[in-house]
Design an enzyme around this catalytic site. Structure first.
Site, PDB file in Angstrom:
ATOM      1  N   HIS A  18       0.853  -1.190   0.000  1.00  0.00           N
ATOM      2  CA  HIS A  18       0.000   0.000   0.000  1.00  0.00           C
ATOM      3  C   HIS A  18       0.889   1.241   0.000  1.00  0.00           C
ATOM      4  CE1 HIS A  18      -4.009   1.924   1.346  1.00  0.00           C
ATOM      5  NE2 HIS A  18      -3.162   2.919   1.116  1.00  0.00           N
ATOM      6  N   SER A 100      -0.992   4.553  -8.198  1.00  0.00           N
ATOM      7  CA  SER A 100      -1.018   5.979  -8.492  1.00  0.00           C
ATOM      8  C   SER A 100      -2.233   6.306  -9.358  1.00  0.00           C
ATOM      9  CB  SER A 100       0.271   6.397  -9.208  1.00  0.00           C
ATOM     10  OG  SER A 100       0.366   7.811  -9.221  1.00  0.00           O
ATOM     11  N   THR A 101      -2.706   7.537  -9.190  1.00  0.00           N
ATOM     12  CA  THR A 101      -3.869   8.001  -9.941  1.00  0.00           C
ATOM     13  C   THR A 101      -3.394   8.668 -11.231  1.00  0.00           C
ATOM     14  OG1 THR A 101      -4.510   8.761  -7.734  1.00  0.00           O
ATOM     15  CG2 THR A 101      -6.069   9.187  -9.536  1.00  0.00           C
ATOM     16  N   GLU A 205     -12.004   4.139   6.156  1.00  0.00           N
ATOM     17  CA  GLU A 205     -10.845   4.922   6.610  1.00  0.00           C
ATOM     18  C   GLU A 205     -11.316   5.991   7.606  1.00  0.00           C
ATOM     19  OE1 GLU A 205      -8.636   6.667   3.390  1.00  0.00           O
ATOM     20  OE2 GLU A 205      -6.990   7.293   4.698  1.00  0.00           O
ATOM     21  N   ASP A 287       1.769   3.560   3.177  1.00  0.00           N
ATOM     22  CA  ASP A 287       0.781   4.488   2.643  1.00  0.00           C
ATOM     23  C   ASP A 287       1.470   5.593   1.833  1.00  0.00           C
ATOM     24  OD1 ASP A 287      -1.743   5.352   2.121  1.00  0.00           O
ATOM     25  OD2 ASP A 287      -2.177   6.146   4.106  1.00  0.00           O
TER      26      ASP A 287
END
Ligand SMILES: CNc1ncnc2c1ncn2[C@@H]1O[C@H](COP(=O)(O)O)[C@@H](O)[C@H]1O
Length: 497
Positions: A18, A100-101, A205, A287
């Site tokens: 992650h 990744s976006t 979350e 993260d």
């Protein structure tokens, strides 16, 4: 300076599952990016949350906006992705799933397609340069962008799943969890699943996502990101826990991120404890190692010291993560083999000293006083003192064990100085007997040490209870591993008071 523990955690082979690319940019790489774009006037304080600092989750998401300004061209992405992969490799990560976006930036001509291709190029270059890490990629859907963009992103991910030679393996759902609802993204996620993309979804979350999690768990996802508020003690529900457990869905746990982002009040309250105790699959992750100023070694070390994990348990934790990767079976087998090979080298090396001392202590129970006095000579022959040097490695566990081994063979109540530490021998060398150690004039009282090897985490928690000095207090005392050539006798740090 690195301690023995630092070394162990860095050498521990690790799996990172992650990690958001733009959240993982190191201080040094950030420096380069800032120099490339001085007109943006971005400072480090705007891209990272330093030690002891906390931010609201909302503020964390502002940080990503700043970083995105710095990383907005193919050139930037290539540099950042390569640097991030190299950082992970240097931290002992052997398998990485980066996410990744994909973004488009009109000014630089960046398209989402090129975004992904550039990340894949970085992975390819690292492989070509023989960086010791296997990297796969998850295409991220930012929940803030809504269902249409989600569907487009899934389509893009599907194309790369088919054309990237196994590098693109799945889809991540992330972004500000307070924005939007998963029900609007359900069709896109179903499409992704149906075309063979593995799903790693951020779930619960924040506390408000209970209904959404109920819904998304029906997919079901292949892994859960965070899952902070799933269990009933924090406002989740038994039904959510049942779904997660029945489907045995691994949870990616990011301790520092959750504490710094304030969704978890402190390390010891982290939900890792809840799931780990039930034997549920948990994988420690970073993260956003750049934003939260951490690395995976540190996360393992934190988990171990906070929850009292032995080294064996830590090893198991890292090894089990292989099973939760989205890698194909042959890759998992290759990783298992690597872990098995390294276990000999790493775990046993770090355990070697402990075992020797345990053996000596066991021996002591059998011997007469005379024999014990004799043993001090044996110990010198075994050259334990030479393991206690001025080097950087300092594990209180070992220190105390060595001290107690010495104390056991000393006259009751007799004092001696050991590397600047005044040690008083126990009046009776029996289990449960307390023994007095002093650092300077400060007494340090530890119970039951003669016959046990105390993990640093437990020791630290004992200290908290007894109000005695912290573990780092005694870390002035140094112990190193046995040199491969065999140790030399010095004993120079030991002398009677
Ligand atoms: C702190 N917890 C988190 N929760 C949810 N999403 C997060 C996140 N941390 C990062 N991201 C997601 O990853 C993006 C940055 O990396 P990329 O530009 O995609 O490489 C953020 O914009 C956010 O969408």
């Amino acid at each position: 300076m690195d301690t023995e523990a630092d070394l162990f955690y860095r050498q521990l082979p690790k799996v990172e599952l992650h990690a958001h690319l733009n959240g993982s940019v190191s201080f040094e790489t950030m420096e380069t990016l800032m120099k490339r774009k001085p007109h943006l006037n971005i400072e480090h304080s705007m891209t990272a949350i330093r030690r002891g600092q906390r931010r609201s989750l909302d503020e964390c998401f502002q940080v990503f906006k700043v970083i995105h300004q710095l990383v907005d061209s193919e050139e930037d992405i290539l540099m950042v992705a390569k640097a991030v992969i190299q950082d992970f490799a240097a931290d002992g990560v052997k398998y990485l799933e980066l996410r990744s976006t994909p973004r488009e930036v009109t000014e630089t001509g960046l398209t989402k397609q090129r975004y992904i291709e550039t990340v894949l190029e970085a992975i390819r270059q690292c492989k070509q340069e023989e960086v010791d890490i296997d990297v796969r990629f998850l295409v991220a859907v930012d929940r803030r962008h809504g269902p249409v963009v989600a569907m487009e992103t899934v389509k893009l991910a599907e194309d790369f799943l088919l054309s990237s030679d196994g590098v693109v393996v799945g889809l991540d759902l992330s972004g500000d969890p307070t924005v939007g609802h998963g029900k609007d993204l359900l069709s896109a996620l179903e499409n992704a699943k149906n075309c063979g993309l593995k799903l790693a979804l951020h779930l619960s979350e924040v506390p408000s996502q209970r209904d959404e999690s109920e819904l998304l768990l029906n997919l079901p996802p292949d892994r859960i990101g965070h899952g902070t508020f799933l269990h009933p003690e924090v406002g989740g529900s038994d039904s959510l826990v049942d779904k997660v457990c029945k489907q045995n869905i691994p949870i990616e746990m990011c301790l520092t991120s959750n504490v710094k982002g304030q969704t978890v009040p402190s390390y010891d309250k982290h939900h890792f404890q809840y799931w780990y105790k039930r034997g549920h699959p948990c994988v420690l992750c970073t993260d956003d190692k750049g934003v939260f100023c951490t690395d995976l070694s540190q996360e393992y070390q934190l988990a171990a010291s906070t929850f009292g994990l032995t080294r064996e348990a830590v090893w198991m934790l890292s090894q089990q993560a292989i099973g939760y990767t989205f890698a194909p079976e042959p890759i998992k087998q290759r990783l298992e083999k690597k872990w098995a090979e390294l276990k000999q080298q790493i775990l046993q090396k770090h355990f070697g000293l402990m075992q020797t001392i345990a053996d000596i202590q066991q021996d002591h129970k059998m011997r007469t006083h005379f024999d014990l006095m004799q043993t001090i000579a044996d110990i010198q022959q075994l050259q334990i003192y030479s393991w206690v040097t001025k080097s950087e490695a300092a594990e209180p566990l070992y220190l105390i064990s060595v001290l107690m081994t010495v104390a056991l063979v000393w006259q009751p109540n007799e004092e001696f100085v050991f590397s600047g530490l005044r040690v008083k021998a126990p009046t009776r060398a029996s289990r449960g007997q307390s023994c007095e150690l002093r650092q300077g004039s400060t007494p340090v009282c530890l119970r039951e040490l003669p016959l046990m090897l105390l993990p640093p985490s437990l020791w630290a928690s004992q200290h908290k209870r007894s109000g005695a000095p912290t573990a780092t207090h005694l870390s002035l005392m140094k112990i190193v591993e046995v040199p491969p050539s065999g140790p030399c006798v010095t004993g120079r740090d030991v002398g009677r008071v």
